[in-house]
Design a protein around this motif. Structure first.
Motif, PDB file in Angstrom:
ATOM      1  N   PHE A 140       0.779  -1.063   0.009  1.00 47.76           N
ATOM      2  CA  PHE A 140       0.001   0.103  -0.017  1.00 47.76           C
ATOM      3  C   PHE A 140       0.890   1.131   0.075  1.00 47.76           C
ATOM      4  CE2 PHE A 140      -2.285  -3.374   2.528  1.00 47.76           C
ATOM      5  CZ  PHE A 140      -3.322  -3.585   1.460  1.00 47.76           C
ATOM      6  N   LEU A 141       1.114   1.694  -1.327  1.00 48.57           N
ATOM      7  CA  LEU A 141       1.851   2.948  -1.476  1.00 48.57           C
ATOM      8  C   LEU A 141       1.187   4.139  -1.281  1.00 48.57           C
ATOM      9  CD1 LEU A 141       3.848   1.911  -4.715  1.00 48.57           C
ATOM     10  CD2 LEU A 141       4.425   1.476  -2.321  1.00 48.57           C
ATOM     11  N   GLU A 142       2.058   5.300  -0.664  1.00 45.66           N
ATOM     12  CA  GLU A 142       1.360   6.740  -0.396  1.00 45.66           C
ATOM     13  C   GLU A 142       1.467   7.338  -1.751  1.00 45.66           C
ATOM     14  OE1 GLU A 142       3.445   8.677   2.601  1.00 45.66           O
ATOM     15  OE2 GLU A 142       3.068   7.026   4.050  1.00 45.66           O
ATOM     16  N   SER A 143       0.563   8.047  -1.779  1.00 43.64           N
ATOM     17  CA  SER A 143       0.226   8.979  -3.087  1.00 43.64           C
ATOM     18  C   SER A 143       1.236  10.473  -2.932  1.00 43.64           C
ATOM     19  CB  SER A 143      -1.198   9.638  -3.266  1.00 43.64           C
ATOM     20  OG  SER A 143      -1.361  10.317  -4.423  1.00 43.64           O
ATOM     21  N   ARG A 144       2.495  10.180  -3.566  1.00 44.24           N
ATOM     22  CA  ARG A 144       3.554  11.150  -3.504  1.00 44.24           C
ATOM     23  C   ARG A 144       4.070  11.770  -5.088  1.00 44.24           C
ATOM     24  NH1 ARG A 144       6.857   9.044   1.368  1.00 44.24           N
ATOM     25  NH2 ARG A 144       7.237   7.454  -0.473  1.00 44.24           N
ATOM     26  N   GLY A 145       3.450  10.997  -6.067  1.00 41.38           N
ATOM     27  CA  GLY A 145       4.145  11.005  -7.331  1.00 41.38           C
ATOM     28  C   GLY A 145       3.274  12.314  -8.172  1.00 41.38           C
ATOM     29  N   PRO A 146       3.975  12.683  -9.358  1.00 40.96           N
ATOM     30  CA  PRO A 146       3.435  13.859 -10.222  1.00 40.96           C
ATOM     31  C   PRO A 146       2.086  13.159 -10.772  1.00 40.96           C
ATOM     32  CG  PRO A 146       5.245  12.944 -11.118  1.00 40.96           C
ATOM     33  CD  PRO A 146       4.997  12.313  -9.738  1.00 40.96           C
ATOM     34  N   PRO A 147       0.952  14.121 -10.964  1.00 42.54           N
ATOM     35  CA  PRO A 147      -0.179  13.694 -11.270  1.00 42.54           C
ATOM     36  C   PRO A 147      -0.275  13.815 -13.021  1.00 42.54           C
ATOM     37  CG  PRO A 147      -0.166  16.120 -10.703  1.00 42.54           C
ATOM     38  CD  PRO A 147       1.210  15.544 -10.357  1.00 42.54           C
ATOM     39  N   LEU A 148      -1.098  13.342 -13.611  1.00 44.56           N
ATOM     40  CA  LEU A 148      -1.132  13.270 -15.321  1.00 44.56           C
ATOM     41  C   LEU A 148      -1.687  14.722 -15.489  1.00 44.56           C
ATOM     42  CD1 LEU A 148      -3.148   9.872 -15.772  1.00 44.56           C
ATOM     43  CD2 LEU A 148      -0.634  10.312 -15.985  1.00 44.56           C
ATOM     44  N   ALA A 149      -1.719  14.796 -16.923  1.00 43.46           N
ATOM     45  CA  ALA A 149      -1.892  16.153 -17.489  1.00 43.46           C
ATOM     46  C   ALA A 149      -2.923  16.066 -18.458  1.00 43.46           C
ATOM     47  CB  ALA A 149      -0.787  17.138 -17.808  1.00 43.46           C
ATOM     48  N   ARG A 150      -3.997  16.718 -18.768  1.00 45.72           N
ATOM     49  CA  ARG A 150      -4.785  16.742 -19.938  1.00 45.72           C
ATOM     50  C   ARG A 150      -5.444  15.268 -20.339  1.00 45.72           C
ATOM     51  NH1 ARG A 150      -2.321  19.407 -25.410  1.00 45.72           N
ATOM     52  NH2 ARG A 150      -4.710  18.961 -25.760  1.00 45.72           N
ATOM     53  N   LEU A 151      -6.290  14.845 -19.481  1.00 46.76           N
ATOM     54  CA  LEU A 151      -6.945  13.428 -19.457  1.00 46.76           C
ATOM     55  C   LEU A 151      -8.208  13.982 -20.270  1.00 46.76           C
ATOM     56  CD1 LEU A 151      -7.159  10.874 -18.359  1.00 46.76           C
ATOM     57  CD2 LEU A 151      -8.537  11.679 -16.553  1.00 46.76           C
ATOM     58  N   HIS A 152      -8.568  13.087 -21.291  1.00 45.51           N
ATOM     59  CA  HIS A 152      -9.458  13.331 -22.270  1.00 45.51           C
ATOM     60  C   HIS A 152      -9.939  12.085 -22.905  1.00 45.51           C
ATOM     61  CE1 HIS A 152      -5.423  13.083 -24.678  1.00 45.51           C
ATOM     62  NE2 HIS A 152      -6.450  12.550 -25.455  1.00 45.51           N
ATOM     63  N   THR A 153     -11.264  12.247 -23.474  1.00 46.32           N
ATOM     64  CA  THR A 153     -12.096  10.725 -23.899  1.00 46.32           C
ATOM     65  C   THR A 153     -12.367  11.079 -25.282  1.00 46.32           C
ATOM     66  OG1 THR A 153     -13.891  11.101 -22.848  1.00 46.32           O
ATOM     67  CG2 THR A 153     -12.380   9.912 -21.450  1.00 46.32           C
ATOM     68  N   THR A 154     -12.523   9.953 -25.841  1.00 44.58           N
ATOM     69  CA  THR A 154     -13.296  10.034 -27.260  1.00 44.58           C
ATOM     70  C   THR A 154     -14.172   8.688 -27.315  1.00 44.58           C
ATOM     71  OG1 THR A 154     -11.417  11.307 -28.202  1.00 44.58           O
ATOM     72  CG2 THR A 154     -12.713  10.121 -29.838  1.00 44.58           C
ATOM     73  N   ALA A 155     -15.205   8.793 -27.777  1.00 43.71           N
ATOM     74  CA  ALA A 155     -16.045   7.625 -28.184  1.00 43.71           C
ATOM     75  C   ALA A 155     -15.664   7.095 -29.516  1.00 43.71           C
ATOM     76  CB  ALA A 155     -17.432   7.850 -28.001  1.00 43.71           C
ATOM     77  N   ARG A 156     -15.184   5.704 -29.472  1.00 45.19           N
ATOM     78  CA  ARG A 156     -14.886   5.050 -30.875  1.00 45.19           C
ATOM     79  C   ARG A 156     -16.142   4.488 -31.441  1.00 45.19           C
ATOM     80  NH1 ARG A 156      -9.524   3.654 -31.397  1.00 45.19           N
ATOM     81  NH2 ARG A 156      -8.251   5.745 -30.639  1.00 45.19           N
ATOM     82  N   ASP A 157     -16.988   3.793 -30.554  1.00 42.09           N
ATOM     83  CA  ASP A 157     -18.188   3.167 -31.118  1.00 42.09           C
ATOM     84  C   ASP A 157     -19.132   3.008 -29.649  1.00 42.09           C
ATOM     85  OD1 ASP A 157     -17.677   0.596 -29.723  1.00 42.09           O
ATOM     86  OD2 ASP A 157     -16.292   0.571 -30.994  1.00 42.09           O
ATOM     87  N   PRO A 158     -20.325   2.760 -29.817  1.00 44.65           N
ATOM     88  CA  PRO A 158     -21.233   2.636 -28.704  1.00 44.65           C
ATOM     89  C   PRO A 158     -20.592   1.664 -27.531  1.00 44.65           C
ATOM     90  CG  PRO A 158     -22.470   2.486 -30.767  1.00 44.65           C
ATOM     91  CD  PRO A 158     -21.017   2.625 -31.137  1.00 44.65           C
TER      92      PRO A 158
END
Length: 838
Positions: free
Chosen positions: A424-442
């Motif tokens: 069980f690690l602690e949250s000390r790392g750098p975060p992600l940037a520009r999270l985005h989604t795209t619908a490929r199909d239903p």
């Protein structure tokens, strides 16, 4: 051949019955052979008996093959008085043909005799002769292939004999074996056999054209014995038999009872049920063992097993394969990698609630089937109770706050997998940037991001409907072990029209980064309904509408805009587009007391939906407002009429409705030429006045120059330089109509009245005219003056009636104002050049 002959005779008898009795037995056909080789020619003869009394001496014999006439070669009379005709037929190319001998009698063609021609080939030699000794029926069964069809009935016979050597010498024949029902096999019973003595065997084929013989087969019956297949069984575990190892099978078999005294060997073949693998052969297996452990198989795999046996070491024939036996190999311990993820929640300062998730990833194609999962603290033996023992892929438990690790294993009956430590690690790392989604199909969503620096060693992606539930039962997750990727495709548990919350957490070597969240749809649908329109206020030319915005719906695309449509009673449509944040609208430019139909349309990226319609009527105008509008409208009409009248009166054009006045008897009017048209038009008295006398003469009197009066124009350069009172020359009535005014009348019918103009441009007073009696005639045939209702230009005059001058009693002229002469506009006064033209 007997059957063929019987058929031919029966057919010939039927044909004879059809002939007249006088022609019975008159002729017959002779053939050298009824069966010929296919493709050969044949010669036939037909003899007519002399007993046929009704036949003439020169009767002609005719031939027919089937229905085609055939020319005979010759016809002759024999010594006994009969007549004979011969024919050589062309090569036959059909297995059957009917030949007829005919005679013409009483103008008809009568058949004397018929013969059927049969064609075919000699039989081919049978081949592939083989024999097996069947211990079940205790007989020698032989079979063969008859060869190609020869178009003729063929008889097959299985012939054999006993021999002490290599079948070179025949000692004792064995009765022939004739197959039944045209079969290509025949059985020699045990009573005609010597099981350990050589036999010579062959097959003979015979038809009408010849005989065929197969190659001779020399054998000992027991050397060709064929055993029945054994029966396979699975070897059940017992105290005496250890359980099979992973990848092994234990089996046993039972031999066919009649073959127990025969030494034999067996072969075993196996094949996996799944897949397209071919059969694998194992052997030889000695029949005395009766059990066997088959190893080298895949663990946890079902196999199909079959066995066959043969007489051994003496010659024999392999038995058929036994019925199939399906067995499954023992499984081995799971060979998997367990991807894990967790959530922690602090219950109190000393206790933490942990929710652990995992996914098995097989490392071997034939990894053992997982029976369950075990979660326990690290470094503890199996005697200590486990934190979780479950068949699910998640588990919840509690740990002390200081605990930082547990161990997860998968197990089955064969053992456990390699332990997977969960830290069980602690949250000390750098975060992600520009999270985005795209619908490929239903049914899929692409999730992308920008990798942080330093690069993670992997990512954990979670998704579920809306916000994740505390139990995590509706959450699907996966782990990406490649830290260099910038996105992944989600295809598991993705449905259209469902809002999903997606969480991405970066994994580092000794820590994790903060989780990033995003919401997305794989496919959205149009709004299910539109807000209802309400009328808030209404006026004479406007209406205020409002609606209540709807709350967002799950699975529905967010609204992008509204569109308001309204239609009047004349079916004229209008619309306006509003942004999605609007909740009201004021319609302007409506007509008072008018009916309108209004509806609202809500639109999103997935489609649009209309609301129910709203019908409204604007307010009517008040009475005072109506009066004001009518007054303004009347003033506008009056202004337009005045402008039109002034434009019509001031146009410099000649009135085409008034006739031209002729020059009376070479009077001085001939030199009166108008030079300038007066721009200002005066309003003249009405022609309806009965006191207005007719005018017949105008005389201008010159006076001495006087000072200009106040009415004289000070500008002689303008277009109106004449005095304003001397501007019209008016014909006041019809010269042919007597005047009703009290004046002196002439006794003659052609008496014309004239007038004299009195006054001076320099005089202070207005000018007048003097009307006098005259006998000067006018030109005849004048066009009569228009009536008062025919010339509207003279209908009314705003000016008052001028006061007439007091007439002179010594003169028969009557004075009047110059305004009574509108035609004086065109007069030119001679001798008054300084004053300008009249």
């Amino acid at each position: 051949m007997v059957e063929l002959g019987t058929w031919s005779l029966t057919r010939a008898a039927l044909l004879i019955l059809m002939l007249p009795r006088s022609l019975e037995e008159c002729g017959r056909i002779s053939l050298p052979a009824s069966t010929v080789r296919l493709g050969d020619s044949i010669t036939a003869s037909c003899t007519v008996s002399p007993n046929c009394s009704r036949l003439g001496s020169e009767a002609q014999i005719l031939w027919k093959l089937e229905t085609e006439p055939q020319p005979g070669e010759r016809q002759r009379r024999l010594e006994d008085g009969s007549q004979e005709s011969t024919i050589t037929l062309p090569p036959l190319h059909h297995p059957r043909a009917l030949l007829s001998c005919c005679l013409r009698w009483e103008n008809t063609l009568q058949i004397l005799d018929q013969a059927e021609l049969v064609a075919g080939y000699p039989p081919a030699a049978p081949h592939n002769l083989s024999c097996l000794m069947n211990l079940t029926t205790n007989s020698l069964i032989c079979q063969w292939e008859p060869g190609p069809d020869n178009h003729l009935p063929t008889n097959f016979t299985l012939k054999s004999f006993r021999s002490r050597g290599n079948c070179q010498t025949q000692e004792e024949p064995i009765p022939d074996c004739v197959p039944k029902d045209a079969e290509s096999r025949c059985s020699i019973p045990r009573k005609h056999l010597q099981l350990y003595q050589n036999m010579g065997i062959w097959v003979q084929a015979e038809n009408a054209l010849g005989t065929g013989k197969s190659p001779e087969l020399c054998l000992v019956p027991m050397d060709v014995v064929k055993l029945e297949p054994p029966t396979l069984w699975a070897l059940a575990p017992s105290p005496e038999v250890a359980p099979p190892q992973p990848g092994c099978l234990l089996l046993r078999w039972e031999l066919w009872k009649p073959s127990l005294y025969i030494d034999q060997k067996c072969e075993l073949r196996h094949q996996p049920q799944l897949g397209e693998a071919s059969w694998a052969l194992v052997g030889p297996l000695l029949s005395q063992t009766l059990q066997y452990e088959l190893c080298g198989l895949l663990p946890s795999t079902a196999y199909t097993l079959q066995m066959r046996c043969v007489r051994w070491p003496l010659p024999g024939q392999w038995s058929d394969w036994s019925p199939s036996l399906i067995l499954t190999t023992a499984q081995q311990a799971p060979i998997v990698r367990l991807d894990t993820w967790w959530r922690q929640r602090q219950l109190d300062p000393r206790t933490v609630a942990v929710q652990l998730f995992w996914k098995p990833v097989p490392l071997d194609k034939y990894s053992g089937q997982i029976q369950a999962y075990l979660v326990r603290p690290p470094g503890q033996a199996g005697a200590v109770p486990a934190l979780c023992n479950t068949t699910e892929l998640s588990c919840s438990f509690r740990l002390p706050s200081v605990a930082r690790e547990v161990v997860l294993v998968a197990y089955n009956t064969a053992g456990t997998s390699r332990p997977t430590p969960v830290v069980f690690l602690e949250s000390r790392g750098p975060p992600l940037a520009r999270l985005h989604t795209t619908a490929r199909d239903p049914h899929s969503l692409w999730v992308g991001w920008e990798p942080p620096s330093p690069r993670p060693r992997g990512y954990v992606i979670e998704w579920g409907p809306g916000a994740p539930s505390p139990s995590g039962s509706n959450v699907t997750w996966k782990m990406e072990h490649n830290g260099t990727i910038s996105g992944t495709l989600l295809q598991e548990n993705i449905r259209p029209f469902q809002l999903y919350e997606i969480t991405v957490t970066p994994l580092y070597q000794d820590t994790v980064g903060p989780s990033q969240h995003i919401y997305a749809y794989s496919q959205e649908m149009a709004p299910s309904h539109t807000p209802e329109l309400h009328l808030k206020h209404i006026g004479k030319t406007w209406a205020q509408l409002e609606w209540e915005p709807q709350t967002p719906e799950l699975g529905k695309s967010p609204l992008t805009h509204y569109t308001v449509f309204w239609t009047n009673a004349q079916d004229q449509s209008f619309f306006t587009i509003l942004n999605a944040s609007s909740h009201g609208l004021v319609l302007h430019g409506l007509e008072p007391a008018s009916l309108y139909h209004v509806h609202l349309m809500a639109s999103s990226k997935a489609g649009s939906t209309n609301s129910t319609g709203l019908t409204l009527m604007t307010l009517a105008l008040e009475e005072s407002e109506l009066h004001v509008l009518l007054g303004l409208f009347g003033l506008l009409i009056l202004l337009i009429c005045l402008c039109g009248a002034s434009r019509f009166c001031c146009r410099p054009r000649k009135n085409r409705l008034w006739p031209s006045v002729p020059d009376p008897a070479h009077s001085s009017l001939g030199s009166w030429v108008p030079t300038i048209m007066v721009e200002e038009a005066f309003q003249l008295p009405s022609l309806r006045d009965p006191g207005m006398p007719p005018i017949t003469k105008i005389t201008v009197l010159e006076e001495e120059e006087k000072k200009p009066g106040p009415w004289e124009s000070s500008d002689s350069s303008g277009t109106c330089g004449l005095p304003t009172l001397v501007q019209a020359y008016v014909l006041q009535g019809d010269p042919r109509t007597p005047s009703t005014q009290p004046q002196s009348q002439s006794s003659t019918n052609d008496q014309v009245l004239y007038g004299q103009v009195l006054g001076s441009p320099t005089g202070p007073g207005p000018g007048h005219y003097l009307r006098c009696d005259s006998t000067q005639p006018l030109l005849g045939g004048l066009t009569p003056s228009p009536k008062f209702y025919e010339n509207l230009w003279f209908q009314a005059s705003p000016l008052g009636t001028p006061e007439p001058l007091v007439p002179n009693q010594d003169d028969d002229c009557v004075f009047g104002p110059l305004l009574d002469f509108p035609l004086l506009q065109g007069l030119q006064v001679h001798g008054a050049e300084g004053l300008g033209g009249i």
